[in-house]
Write a protein that holds these residues in place. Structure first.
Motif, PDB file in Angstrom:
ATOM      1  N   ALA A  53      23.770 -76.427  35.720  1.00 48.46           N
ATOM      2  CA  ALA A  53      24.144 -77.844  35.684  1.00 48.46           C
ATOM      3  C   ALA A  53      22.944 -78.764  35.521  1.00 48.46           C
ATOM      4  CB  ALA A  53      24.911 -78.210  36.950  1.00 48.46           C
ATOM      5  N   GLY A  54      21.733 -78.260  35.845  1.00 49.26           N
ATOM      6  CA  GLY A  54      20.525 -79.071  35.709  1.00 49.26           C
ATOM      7  C   GLY A  54      20.156 -79.838  36.958  1.00 49.26           C
ATOM      8  N   ALA A  55      20.559 -79.324  38.127  1.00 47.68           N
ATOM      9  CA  ALA A  55      20.278 -80.016  39.379  1.00 47.68           C
ATOM     10  C   ALA A  55      18.804 -79.957  39.764  1.00 47.68           C
ATOM     11  CB  ALA A  55      21.124 -79.423  40.504  1.00 47.68           C
ATOM     12  N   PHE A  56      18.043 -79.031  39.176  1.00 43.64           N
ATOM     13  CA  PHE A  56      16.611 -78.915  39.460  1.00 43.64           C
ATOM     14  C   PHE A  56      15.936 -78.249  38.261  1.00 43.64           C
ATOM     15  CE2 PHE A  56      18.938 -75.399  41.521  1.00 43.64           C
ATOM     16  CZ  PHE A  56      18.472 -74.330  40.766  1.00 43.64           C
ATOM     17  N   ARG A  57      14.621 -78.304  38.236  1.00 43.28           N
ATOM     18  CA  ARG A  57      13.852 -77.689  37.157  1.00 43.28           C
ATOM     19  C   ARG A  57      13.543 -76.240  37.522  1.00 43.28           C
ATOM     20  NH1 ARG A  57      10.982 -79.468  32.807  1.00 43.28           N
ATOM     21  NH2 ARG A  57      11.484 -81.625  33.349  1.00 43.28           N
ATOM     22  N   LEU A  58      13.703 -75.347  36.574  1.00 39.26           N
ATOM     23  CA  LEU A  58      13.422 -73.932  36.799  1.00 39.26           C
ATOM     24  C   LEU A  58      11.924 -73.679  36.895  1.00 39.26           C
ATOM     25  CD1 LEU A  58      15.852 -72.323  34.180  1.00 39.26           C
ATOM     26  CD2 LEU A  58      16.185 -72.414  36.662  1.00 39.26           C
ATOM     27  N   ASP A  59      11.561 -72.632  37.631  1.00 40.22           N
ATOM     28  CA  ASP A  59      10.171 -72.189  37.663  1.00 40.22           C
ATOM     29  C   ASP A  59       9.843 -71.378  36.415  1.00 40.22           C
ATOM     30  OD1 ASP A  59       9.968 -73.319  40.184  1.00 40.22           O
ATOM     31  OD2 ASP A  59      10.497 -71.457  41.198  1.00 40.22           O
ATOM     32  N   GLN A  60      10.849 -70.667  35.927  1.00 37.70           N
ATOM     33  CA  GLN A  60      10.634 -69.766  34.796  1.00 37.70           C
ATOM     34  C   GLN A  60      11.988 -69.431  34.179  1.00 37.70           C
ATOM     35  OE1 GLN A  60       8.231 -66.352  35.866  1.00 37.70           O
ATOM     36  NE2 GLN A  60       8.959 -65.160  34.127  1.00 37.70           N
ATOM     37  N   GLY A  61      12.004 -69.124  32.873  1.00 35.42           N
ATOM     38  CA  GLY A  61      13.219 -68.698  32.203  1.00 35.42           C
ATOM     39  C   GLY A  61      13.815 -69.772  31.307  1.00 35.42           C
TER      40      GLY A  61
END
Length: 270
Positions: A53-61
């Protein structure tokens, strides 16, 4: 199609509260597929949904949806492609606004939200017809505020809102968990009809083993931020709630054995 490629997320890194919520999750979902995601508390199932959903930024991937790389898209931009229903029947709607106004806003998802155009007579008639098609008798209440509805009624309208403009992906976040059993049964049946009629690609997070086994065409079981089981095809068709409970028990036993082995190794070096 949804493609999730090696996503990682750690909350509060390098602190005593560090949580490795997602650990290299890979998942591909074909158009029109309904995937149920299950797991114990802290397994990463809701974090996975929030990542999509995009609630936070990913660390990787990476996350790709409907031909778009949405990995770095903000949540509001993803809303053009994603419909979502939350666990709380009072989330995702404007309580003081009417059913019709909430539906009109949902119909303008990802566009300029002007109610003047959205609530013209012809459009109101279409909204009434859509509500009537749900078979809940709410079509004569579309001018009532959302906060006058019961939890089940509100969740049914929220479901309609999520799919009003056919999304590339529908996310259901334990959307029956806060309802009484009768309402929950009604909503899951309504969900099945809704997804089938509109051929929606769906991810449903659920705590109900019965729902996971009896609905959808695939089950993904998560544990400690990773996918441990991915059941589809004939195996999913034959799946029963008791089978899923057995798999959970196997994971718990494995955890106990792993912890015992680690403790033995630690004791050797004390």
């Amino acid at each position: 199609m949804l493609e999730i490629k090696g996503i990682h997320k750690t909350f509060f890194p390098e602190t005593p509260n560090q949580v490795r919520a997602l650990r290299g999750v890979d998942l591909q979902i074909d158009p029109g597929s309904w995937v149920n995601v299950i797991g114990t508390n802290g397994s990463g199932k809701s974090t996975l949904l929030n990542a999509v959903a995009g609630a936070f930024r990913l660390d990787q991937g990476k996350i790709l949806l409907d031909g778009h790389d949405i990995t770095n898209w903000p949540e509001h931009r993803r809303a053009k492609l994603i419909g979502r229903v939350f666990q709380d029947p009072f989330s995702g709607t404007a309580p003081s606004m009417t059913i019709a106004e909430n539906l009109a806003l949902a119909a303008r998802r990802g566009k300029f939200r002007g109610l003047g155009f959205a609530l013209k007579s012809k459009w109101r008639d279409e909204l009434r017809d859509r509500v009537a098609a749900m078979g809940l008798g709410l079509e004569d209440k579309i001018d009532k505020p959302m906060d006058t509805l019961s939890g089940g009624q509100r969740q049914s309208i929220t479901l309609l809102m999520a799919g009003l403009v056919r999304p590339a992906l529908l996310l259901l976040d334990e959307h029956t968990a806060a309802l009484d059993p009768k309402s929950a049964d009604k909503i899951i049946q309504l969900t099945e009809t809704f997804i089938s009629e509109h051929r929606l690609t769906t991810i449903m997070v659920t705590h109900s083993m019965d729902q996971a086994a009896n609905f959808g065409d695939r089950v993904v079981m998560m544990h400690r931020g990773a996918i441990r089981h991915d059941i589809s095809g004939l195996a999913k068709h034959r799946l029963r709630a008791a089978d899923l409970i057995s798999k959970f028990d196997e994971i718990r036993r494995s955890d106990l054995l792993d912890e015992s082995a680690a403790e033995m190794l630690r004791s050797q070096y004390v």
